[in-house]
Design a protein around this motif. Structure first.
Motif, PDB file in Angstrom:
ATOM      1  N   GLY A  52       0.509  14.125  23.624  1.00 15.85           N
ATOM      2  CA  GLY A  52       1.565  13.973  24.660  1.00 15.85           C
ATOM      3  C   GLY A  52       3.014  14.775  24.183  1.00 15.85           C
ATOM      4  O   GLY A  52       3.929  14.379  24.687  1.00 15.85           O
ATOM      5  N   GLY A  53       3.026  14.976  22.728  1.00 15.52           N
ATOM      6  CA  GLY A  53       4.480  15.475  22.192  1.00 15.52           C
ATOM      7  C   GLY A  53       4.723  14.745  21.046  1.00 15.52           C
ATOM      8  O   GLY A  53       3.896  14.305  20.234  1.00 15.52           O
ATOM      9  N   ASN A  54       6.004  14.949  20.797  1.00 16.05           N
ATOM     10  CA  ASN A  54       6.459  14.332  19.509  1.00 16.05           C
ATOM     11  C   ASN A  54       7.662  13.361  19.940  1.00 16.05           C
ATOM     12  O   ASN A  54       8.507  13.719  20.935  1.00 16.05           O
ATOM     13  CB  ASN A  54       7.054  15.473  18.684  1.00 16.05           C
ATOM     14  CG  ASN A  54       7.955  14.901  17.509  1.00 16.05           C
ATOM     15  OD1 ASN A  54       9.030  14.740  17.437  1.00 16.05           O
ATOM     16  ND2 ASN A  54       6.943  14.783  16.348  1.00 16.05           N
ATOM     17  N   ILE A  55       7.857  12.129  19.167  1.00 17.69           N
ATOM     18  CA  ILE A  55       8.785  11.199  19.233  1.00 17.69           C
ATOM     19  C   ILE A  55       9.406  11.066  17.856  1.00 17.69           C
ATOM     20  O   ILE A  55       8.489  10.806  16.892  1.00 17.69           O
ATOM     21  CB  ILE A  55       8.432  10.096  20.079  1.00 17.69           C
ATOM     22  CG1 ILE A  55       7.789  10.458  21.341  1.00 17.69           C
ATOM     23  CG2 ILE A  55       9.414   8.839  20.187  1.00 17.69           C
ATOM     24  CD1 ILE A  55       7.058   9.064  22.052  1.00 17.69           C
ATOM     25  N   MET A  56      10.528  10.815  17.770  1.00 18.20           N
ATOM     26  CA  MET A  56      11.285  10.462  16.655  1.00 18.20           C
ATOM     27  C   MET A  56      12.050   9.056  16.793  1.00 18.20           C
ATOM     28  O   MET A  56      12.384   8.846  17.725  1.00 18.20           O
ATOM     29  CB  MET A  56      12.474  11.557  16.152  1.00 18.20           C
ATOM     30  CG  MET A  56      11.669  12.837  15.605  1.00 18.20           C
ATOM     31  SD  MET A  56      13.126  13.955  15.338  1.00 18.20           S
ATOM     32  CE  MET A  56      14.032  14.351  16.742  1.00 18.20           C
ATOM     33  N   GLY A  57      11.919   8.456  15.575  1.00 19.14           N
ATOM     34  CA  GLY A  57      12.598   7.041  15.560  1.00 19.14           C
ATOM     35  C   GLY A  57      13.209   6.706  14.277  1.00 19.14           C
ATOM     36  O   GLY A  57      12.891   7.450  13.190  1.00 19.14           O
ATOM     37  N   LEU A  58      13.866   5.674  14.282  1.00 24.92           N
ATOM     38  CA  LEU A  58      14.714   5.236  13.304  1.00 24.92           C
ATOM     39  C   LEU A  58      14.442   3.477  13.213  1.00 24.92           C
ATOM     40  O   LEU A  58      14.693   2.782  14.227  1.00 24.92           O
ATOM     41  CB  LEU A  58      16.265   5.491  13.259  1.00 24.92           C
ATOM     42  CG  LEU A  58      16.972   5.002  12.135  1.00 24.92           C
ATOM     43  CD1 LEU A  58      16.830   5.909  10.886  1.00 24.92           C
ATOM     44  CD2 LEU A  58      18.616   5.273  12.201  1.00 24.92           C
ATOM     45  N   GLY A  59      14.008   3.051  12.266  1.00 24.76           N
ATOM     46  CA  GLY A  59      13.534   1.750  12.069  1.00 24.76           C
ATOM     47  C   GLY A  59      13.977   0.971  10.803  1.00 24.76           C
ATOM     48  O   GLY A  59      14.607   1.508   9.952  1.00 24.76           O
ATOM     49  N   LEU A  60      13.582  -0.401  10.760  1.00 22.56           N
ATOM     50  CA  LEU A  60      13.875  -1.501   9.739  1.00 22.56           C
ATOM     51  C   LEU A  60      12.557  -1.824   9.085  1.00 22.56           C
ATOM     52  O   LEU A  60      11.584  -1.750   9.785  1.00 22.56           O
ATOM     53  CB  LEU A  60      14.505  -2.584  10.059  1.00 22.56           C
ATOM     54  CG  LEU A  60      15.992  -2.326  10.737  1.00 22.56           C
ATOM     55  CD1 LEU A  60      16.667  -3.570  11.245  1.00 22.56           C
ATOM     56  CD2 LEU A  60      16.935  -1.537   9.541  1.00 22.56           C
ATOM     57  N   LYS A  61      12.617  -1.737   7.639  1.00 23.06           N
ATOM     58  CA  LYS A  61      11.199  -2.533   7.207  1.00 23.06           C
ATOM     59  C   LYS A  61      11.594  -3.398   6.013  1.00 23.06           C
ATOM     60  O   LYS A  61      12.561  -3.226   5.306  1.00 23.06           O
ATOM     61  CB  LYS A  61      10.077  -1.186   6.894  1.00 23.06           C
ATOM     62  CG  LYS A  61      10.751  -0.460   5.633  1.00 23.06           C
ATOM     63  CD  LYS A  61       9.777   0.568   5.048  1.00 23.06           C
ATOM     64  CE  LYS A  61      10.230   1.374   3.935  1.00 23.06           C
ATOM     65  NZ  LYS A  61       9.264   2.357   3.615  1.00 23.06           N
ATOM     66  N   ALA A  62      10.568  -4.278   5.971  1.00 21.91           N
ATOM     67  CA  ALA A  62      10.857  -5.293   4.925  1.00 21.91           C
ATOM     68  C   ALA A  62       9.356  -5.396   4.273  1.00 21.91           C
ATOM     69  O   ALA A  62       8.302  -5.249   4.789  1.00 21.91           O
ATOM     70  CB  ALA A  62      11.180  -6.669   5.364  1.00 21.91           C
ATOM     71  N   GLY A  63       9.349  -5.398   2.863  1.00 27.68           N
ATOM     72  CA  GLY A  63       8.082  -5.201   2.076  1.00 27.68           C
ATOM     73  C   GLY A  63       8.142  -6.468   1.123  1.00 27.68           C
ATOM     74  O   GLY A  63       9.023  -6.953   0.578  1.00 27.68           O
ATOM     75  N   PHE A  64       6.744  -6.581   0.519  1.00 29.79           N
ATOM     76  CA  PHE A  64       6.497  -7.209  -0.666  1.00 29.79           C
ATOM     77  C   PHE A  64       5.354  -6.552  -1.613  1.00 29.79           C
ATOM     78  O   PHE A  64       4.515  -6.152  -1.151  1.00 29.79           O
ATOM     79  CB  PHE A  64       5.976  -8.700  -0.389  1.00 29.79           C
ATOM     80  CG  PHE A  64       5.527  -9.583  -1.489  1.00 29.79           C
ATOM     81  CD1 PHE A  64       6.354 -10.226  -2.322  1.00 29.79           C
ATOM     82  CD2 PHE A  64       4.097  -9.476  -1.752  1.00 29.79           C
ATOM     83  CE1 PHE A  64       5.811 -10.878  -3.318  1.00 29.79           C
ATOM     84  CE2 PHE A  64       3.559 -10.210  -2.894  1.00 29.79           C
ATOM     85  CZ  PHE A  64       4.602 -10.965  -3.529  1.00 29.79           C
ATOM     86  N   GLU A  65       5.575  -6.573  -2.851  1.00 31.74           N
ATOM     87  CA  GLU A  65       4.682  -5.833  -3.738  1.00 31.74           C
ATOM     88  C   GLU A  65       4.530  -6.927  -5.080  1.00 31.74           C
ATOM     89  O   GLU A  65       5.529  -7.578  -5.418  1.00 31.74           O
ATOM     90  CB  GLU A  65       5.410  -4.700  -4.313  1.00 31.74           C
ATOM     91  CG  GLU A  65       4.724  -3.654  -5.320  1.00 31.74           C
ATOM     92  CD  GLU A  65       5.372  -2.676  -5.393  1.00 31.74           C
ATOM     93  OE1 GLU A  65       5.005  -1.776  -6.543  1.00 31.74           O
ATOM     94  OE2 GLU A  65       6.146  -2.071  -4.872  1.00 31.74           O
ATOM     95  N   TYR A  66       3.346  -6.715  -5.620  1.00 28.82           N
ATOM     96  CA  TYR A  66       3.014  -7.512  -6.796  1.00 28.82           C
ATOM     97  C   TYR A  66       2.377  -6.551  -7.697  1.00 28.82           C
ATOM     98  O   TYR A  66       1.446  -5.881  -7.474  1.00 28.82           O
ATOM     99  CB  TYR A  66       1.974  -8.413  -6.309  1.00 28.82           C
ATOM    100  CG  TYR A  66       1.746  -9.445  -7.704  1.00 28.82           C
ATOM    101  CD1 TYR A  66       2.418 -10.381  -7.796  1.00 28.82           C
ATOM    102  CD2 TYR A  66       0.377  -8.876  -8.587  1.00 28.82           C
ATOM    103  CE1 TYR A  66       2.186 -11.090  -9.149  1.00 28.82           C
ATOM    104  CE2 TYR A  66      -0.110  -9.718  -9.505  1.00 28.82           C
ATOM    105  CZ  TYR A  66       0.959 -10.680 -10.052  1.00 28.82           C
ATOM    106  OH  TYR A  66       0.663 -11.698 -11.139  1.00 28.82           O
ATOM    107  N   GLY A  67       2.996  -6.398  -9.101  1.00 24.51           N
ATOM    108  CA  GLY A  67       2.404  -5.493 -10.050  1.00 24.51           C
ATOM    109  C   GLY A  67       1.406  -6.146 -10.742  1.00 24.51           C
ATOM    110  O   GLY A  67       1.625  -7.263 -11.607  1.00 24.51           O
ATOM    111  N   PHE A  68      -0.020  -5.790 -10.778  1.00 25.55           N
ATOM    112  CA  PHE A  68      -0.911  -6.251 -11.753  1.00 25.55           C
ATOM    113  C   PHE A  68      -0.724  -5.740 -12.963  1.00 25.55           C
ATOM    114  O   PHE A  68      -1.414  -6.328 -14.138  1.00 25.55           O
ATOM    115  CB  PHE A  68      -2.395  -5.828 -11.075  1.00 25.55           C
ATOM    116  CG  PHE A  68      -2.751  -6.437  -9.867  1.00 25.55           C
ATOM    117  CD1 PHE A  68      -3.143  -8.039  -9.794  1.00 25.55           C
ATOM    118  CD2 PHE A  68      -2.433  -5.915  -8.557  1.00 25.55           C
ATOM    119  CE1 PHE A  68      -3.434  -8.553  -8.632  1.00 25.55           C
ATOM    120  CE2 PHE A  68      -2.747  -6.926  -7.519  1.00 25.55           C
ATOM    121  CZ  PHE A  68      -3.372  -8.185  -7.246  1.00 25.55           C
ATOM    122  N   SER A  69      -0.412  -4.585 -13.295  1.00 26.63           N
ATOM    123  CA  SER A  69      -0.183  -3.884 -14.362  1.00 26.63           C
ATOM    124  C   SER A  69       0.873  -3.199 -14.443  1.00 26.63           C
ATOM    125  O   SER A  69       1.684  -2.870 -13.390  1.00 26.63           O
ATOM    126  CB  SER A  69      -1.400  -3.004 -15.000  1.00 26.63           C
ATOM    127  OG  SER A  69      -1.584  -2.015 -13.978  1.00 26.63           O
TER     128      SER A  69
END
Length: 201
Positions: A52-69
Motif C-alpha cells: 500500500g505504499g510507505n509510511i514514516m513514523g517517530l516514536g518512543l521505546k523503553a527496553g530491558f536487557e540482561y547480560g549473561f556474559s
C-alpha cells in the motif's frame, strides 16, 4: 610515662612487622561489581513499506536487557510510534520485540571497583564505567498497526546493529534495525534508526 612506654612498644612492633615482610595490601580487598541488568529509554525513526505504499513514523521505546556474559545478552523493547507522514501525530503502531545481542567490541557490563578493609569497611568505590560497545542482534518483532477501522497484527524477524557513544557524559546507543513482517498475508519491511540512553542497575 605510660604513653611513652606505649609508643616505644608500638614502634618496636612496627619495626618487627617490617623486618618480617608484613604486607599492608593483605589487609585490603579489591572487588569488581558488574551491572548485569539495564533499562533503556529512547526514540525511533522508522519507515514501513508494503503493497500500500510507505509510511514514516517517530516514536518512543523503553527496553530491558540482561547480560549473561560479557558478549551475550537478552533484551526486550516496548515501542509506541506516531505517524510523521500521511496523518502526522496519529498513532501508527504499538509493539514489542525480543532479541539476542552479541557484543563483538567491548563488553555488556558496566563495572565499578570497590576497595574494602578486611573488616568490611569501604575505603573507596568508583562510579560505574560507561558501556562502550558495538553489537549485532537478531530476534522477533510483534507490531499492532493502527488501521482506519481496526488494528492489524504484524509479526516477523528483526536484525540489526548498534554502537554506544558518549554524549553529554552519558552512554547513548545508536541503533539500526531491519524487520521483515507479515500482516494479514501482506509482507511489510521496516527500517528503524534509534537512539537510547542506558541506565544500569
Amino acid at each position: 610515662m605510660v604513653h611513652l612506654l606505649f609508643l616505644f612498644l608500638s614502634s618496636i612492633s612496627f619495626a618487627q612487622n617490617l623486618s618480617e615482610g608484613y604486607n599492608f595490601s593483605d589487609q585490603l580487598r579489591f572487588e569488581k561489581d558488574s551491572a548485569h541488568s539495564s533499562f533503556s529509554m529512547g526514540s525511533d525513526f522508522v519507515s514501513v513499506s508494503g503493497d500500500g505504499g510507505n509510511i514514516m513514523g517517530l516514536g518512543l521505546k523503553a527496553g530491558f536487557e540482561y547480560g549473561f556474559s560479557e558478549k551475550l545478552s537478552l533484551g526486550t523493547n516496548l515501542m509506541f510510534t506516531f505517524q510523521a507522514s500521511g496523518k502526522p501525530g496519529a498513532l501508527f503502531y504499538s509493539g514489542v520485540n525480543g532479541i539476542v545481542r552479541y557484543t563483538y567490541r567491548g563488553v555488556n557490563f558496566a563495572e565499578s571497583t570497590t576497595i574494602k578493609r578486611r573488616d568490611g569497611v569501604v575505603l573507596y568505590k568508583s562510579t560505574p564505567e560507561i558501556i562502550r560497545r558495538s553489537t549485532v542482534f537478531a530476534g522477533f518483532e510483534q507490531l499492532f498497526l493502527n488501521g482506519a477501522s481496526s488494528i492489524y497484527p504484524a509479526v516477523g524477524l528483526t536484525v540489526g546493529t548498534s554502537r554506544a557513544v558518549i554524549l553529554f557524559e552519558r552512554g547513548v546507543e545508536l541503533e539500526f534495525r531491519y524487520s521483515m513482517l507479515q500482516a494479514n498475508d501482506n509482507p511489510l519491511s521496516l527500517i528503524g534508526l534509534g537512539a537510547t540512553f542506558n541506565l544500569n542497575l
